[in-house]
Design a protein around this motif. Structure first.
Motif, mmCIF file in Angstrom:
data_model
loop_
_atom_site.group_PDB
_atom_site.id
_atom_site.type_symbol
_atom_site.label_atom_id
_atom_site.label_comp_id
_atom_site.label_asym_id
_atom_site.label_seq_id
_atom_site.Cartn_x
_atom_site.Cartn_y
_atom_site.Cartn_z
ATOM 1 N N ALA A 1 11.470 64.271 -28.751
ATOM 2 C CA ALA A 1 12.311 65.370 -29.242
ATOM 3 C C ALA A 1 11.590 66.705 -29.094
ATOM 4 C CB ALA A 1 12.691 65.130 -30.703
ATOM 5 N N ALA A 2 10.289 66.734 -29.408
ATOM 6 C CA ALA A 2 9.516 67.978 -29.300
ATOM 7 C C ALA A 2 9.422 68.438 -27.852
ATOM 8 C CB ALA A 2 8.128 67.785 -29.893
ATOM 9 N N ILE A 3 9.150 67.524 -26.948
ATOM 10 C CA ILE A 3 9.049 67.881 -25.530
ATOM 11 C C ILE A 3 10.398 68.353 -25.003
ATOM 12 C CG2 ILE A 3 8.657 66.942 -23.214
ATOM 13 C CD1 ILE A 3 6.437 65.199 -24.535
ATOM 14 N N THR A 4 11.456 67.666 -25.381
ATOM 15 C CA THR A 4 12.802 68.073 -24.962
ATOM 16 C C THR A 4 13.122 69.467 -25.482
ATOM 17 O OG1 THR A 4 13.537 65.762 -24.906
ATOM 18 C CG2 THR A 4 15.258 67.467 -25.042
ATOM 19 N N LEU A 5 12.818 69.726 -26.749
ATOM 20 C CA LEU A 5 13.046 71.038 -27.334
ATOM 21 C C LEU A 5 12.278 72.105 -26.563
ATOM 22 C CD1 LEU A 5 14.142 72.870 -29.643
ATOM 23 C CD2 LEU A 5 12.033 72.308 -30.875
ATOM 24 N N ASN A 6 11.004 71.855 -26.282
ATOM 25 C CA ASN A 6 10.178 72.844 -25.584
ATOM 26 C C ASN A 6 10.704 73.115 -24.185
ATOM 27 O OD1 ASN A 6 8.713 72.600 -27.893
ATOM 28 N ND2 ASN A 6 6.780 72.191 -26.907
ATOM 29 N N VAL A 7 11.011 72.067 -23.445
ATOM 30 C CA VAL A 7 11.497 72.240 -22.068
ATOM 31 C C VAL A 7 12.840 72.968 -22.072
ATOM 32 C CG1 VAL A 7 12.307 71.027 -20.006
ATOM 33 C CG2 VAL A 7 10.186 70.317 -21.118
ATOM 34 N N LEU A 8 13.745 72.556 -22.939
ATOM 35 C CA LEU A 8 15.054 73.212 -22.986
ATOM 36 C C LEU A 8 14.952 74.683 -23.377
ATOM 37 C CD1 LEU A 8 17.413 70.487 -24.517
ATOM 38 C CD2 LEU A 8 17.372 71.358 -22.174
ATOM 39 N N THR A 9 14.113 75.000 -24.353
ATOM 40 C CA THR A 9 13.989 76.400 -24.755
ATOM 41 C C THR A 9 13.323 77.224 -23.653
ATOM 42 O OG1 THR A 9 11.950 75.928 -25.993
ATOM 43 C CG2 THR A 9 14.005 76.008 -27.246
ATOM 44 N N MET A 10 12.413 76.622 -22.909
ATOM 45 C CA MET A 10 11.803 77.342 -21.780
ATOM 46 C C MET A 10 12.849 77.615 -20.697
ATOM 47 S SD MET A 10 8.011 75.673 -21.516
ATOM 48 C CE MET A 10 7.307 76.989 -20.523
ATOM 49 N N VAL A 11 13.659 76.626 -20.387
ATOM 50 C CA VAL A 11 14.711 76.802 -19.381
ATOM 51 C C VAL A 11 15.725 77.839 -19.860
ATOM 52 C CG1 VAL A 11 16.664 75.648 -18.241
ATOM 53 C CG2 VAL A 11 14.419 74.530 -18.336
ATOM 54 N N LEU A 12 16.124 77.747 -21.124
ATOM 55 C CA LEU A 12 17.074 78.720 -21.666
ATOM 56 C C LEU A 12 16.494 80.133 -21.664
ATOM 57 C CD1 LEU A 12 18.619 76.711 -24.647
ATOM 58 C CD2 LEU A 12 19.792 77.481 -22.573
ATOM 59 N N GLY A 13 15.219 80.256 -22.014
ATOM 60 C CA GLY A 13 14.578 81.572 -22.009
ATOM 61 C C GLY A 13 14.544 82.180 -20.613
ATOM 62 N N PHE A 14 14.167 81.379 -19.625
ATOM 63 C CA PHE A 14 14.112 81.870 -18.245
ATOM 64 C C PHE A 14 15.518 82.226 -17.751
ATOM 65 C CE2 PHE A 14 13.565 81.845 -13.683
ATOM 66 C CZ PHE A 14 12.305 82.431 -13.532
ATOM 67 N N THR A 15 16.492 81.362 -18.056
ATOM 68 C CA THR A 15 17.872 81.598 -17.627
ATOM 69 C C THR A 15 18.448 82.843 -18.289
ATOM 70 O OG1 THR A 15 18.170 79.225 -17.286
ATOM 71 C CG2 THR A 15 20.169 80.557 -17.462
ATOM 72 N N ALA A 16 18.191 83.030 -19.575
ATOM 73 C CA ALA A 16 18.690 84.222 -20.271
ATOM 74 C C ALA A 16 18.111 85.488 -19.645
ATOM 75 C CB ALA A 16 18.345 84.151 -21.762
ATOM 76 N N GLY A 17 16.831 85.456 -19.325
ATOM 77 C CA GLY A 17 16.221 86.603 -18.658
ATOM 78 C C GLY A 17 16.858 86.883 -17.306
ATOM 79 N N TRP A 18 17.188 85.832 -16.585
ATOM 80 C CA TRP A 18 17.836 85.971 -15.279
ATOM 81 C C TRP A 18 19.243 86.546 -15.440
ATOM 82 C CZ3 TRP A 18 22.067 83.125 -13.272
ATOM 83 C CH2 TRP A 18 22.326 83.366 -11.917
ATOM 84 N N VAL A 19 19.988 86.033 -16.434
ATOM 85 C CA VAL A 19 21.347 86.516 -16.686
ATOM 86 C C VAL A 19 21.328 88.014 -17.010
ATOM 87 C CG1 VAL A 19 23.282 86.393 -18.342
ATOM 88 C CG2 VAL A 19 22.313 84.302 -17.384
ATOM 89 N N PHE A 20 20.330 88.460 -17.749
ATOM 90 C CA PHE A 20 20.245 89.870 -18.126
ATOM 91 C C PHE A 20 19.529 90.729 -17.082
ATOM 92 C CE2 PHE A 20 21.128 88.001 -22.296
ATOM 93 C CZ PHE A 20 22.182 88.813 -22.686
#
Length: 170
Positions: free
Chosen positions: A131-150
């Motif tokens: 669960a911790a690894i999934t959370l970390n990977v997903l938040t990293m992907v979301l962070g990178f994607t949000a930066g790209w979207v903006f």
């Protein structure tokens, strides 16, 4: 949810610097999350207890102790580094590499001490690790994607990704 509510720390700043992200942005995000965590952790964990467990409990952090610890561990080193860079930029540039090596060695020692202190680490990792690894990977992907979207530059997308992922990993 406790893991997700945890603030970032200097680890993300070192990783961002090594990954050629925007170190100033990393330091700023770390400083902000360190100061607001005394409010956000009780709110997020309290809300989570109601949402996921159907019950409520007062969640409190020792306000001044937590604020003091976050200041000493995060804000004070940031201020010292900024002051040195402003007062002695040549010295600050010469110390960058040794400071990065020191930070990585110090991080490794902290991790080693934490692992050595835990008695049942294998069981804990088996229960919470995926669960911790999934959370970390997903938040990293979301962070990178949000930066790209903006439309943020790559260095800032890297920084937001690292801040999101290592913030939760801390």
């Amino acid at each position: 949810m406790v893991l997700a509510a945890c603030p970032g720390g200097a680890t993300s700043n070192v990783i961002t610097h090594l990954a050629k992200g925007d170190t100033a942005l990393s330091v700023t995000l770390t400083a902000i999350s360190s100061m607001v965590c005394v409010f956000t952790i009780p709110w997020i964990v309290g809300w989570s207890m109601v949402w996921f467990m159907g019950g409520s409990a007062a969640v409190q952090l020792p306000f001044w102790k937590t604020l003091g610890q976050r200041t000493v561990v995060t804000i004070l080193p940031i201020v010292c580094g900024m002051a040195m860079r402003a007062a002695r930029p040549a010295l600050a540039r010469r110390l960058e590499r040794p400071a990065a090596v020191f930070a990585l060695v110090f991080l490794a020692l902290i991790i080693a001490a934490a692992v050595a202190r835990e008695k049942d680490l294998a069981h804990q990792f088996a229960v919470a690790g995926p669960a911790a690894i999934t959370l970390n990977v997903l938040t990293m992907v979301l962070g990178f994607t949000a930066g790209w979207v903006f439309g943020l530059p790559k260095s800032q997308r890297i920084t937001i990704s690292i801040e999101a992922g290592t913030q939760n990993g801390t």
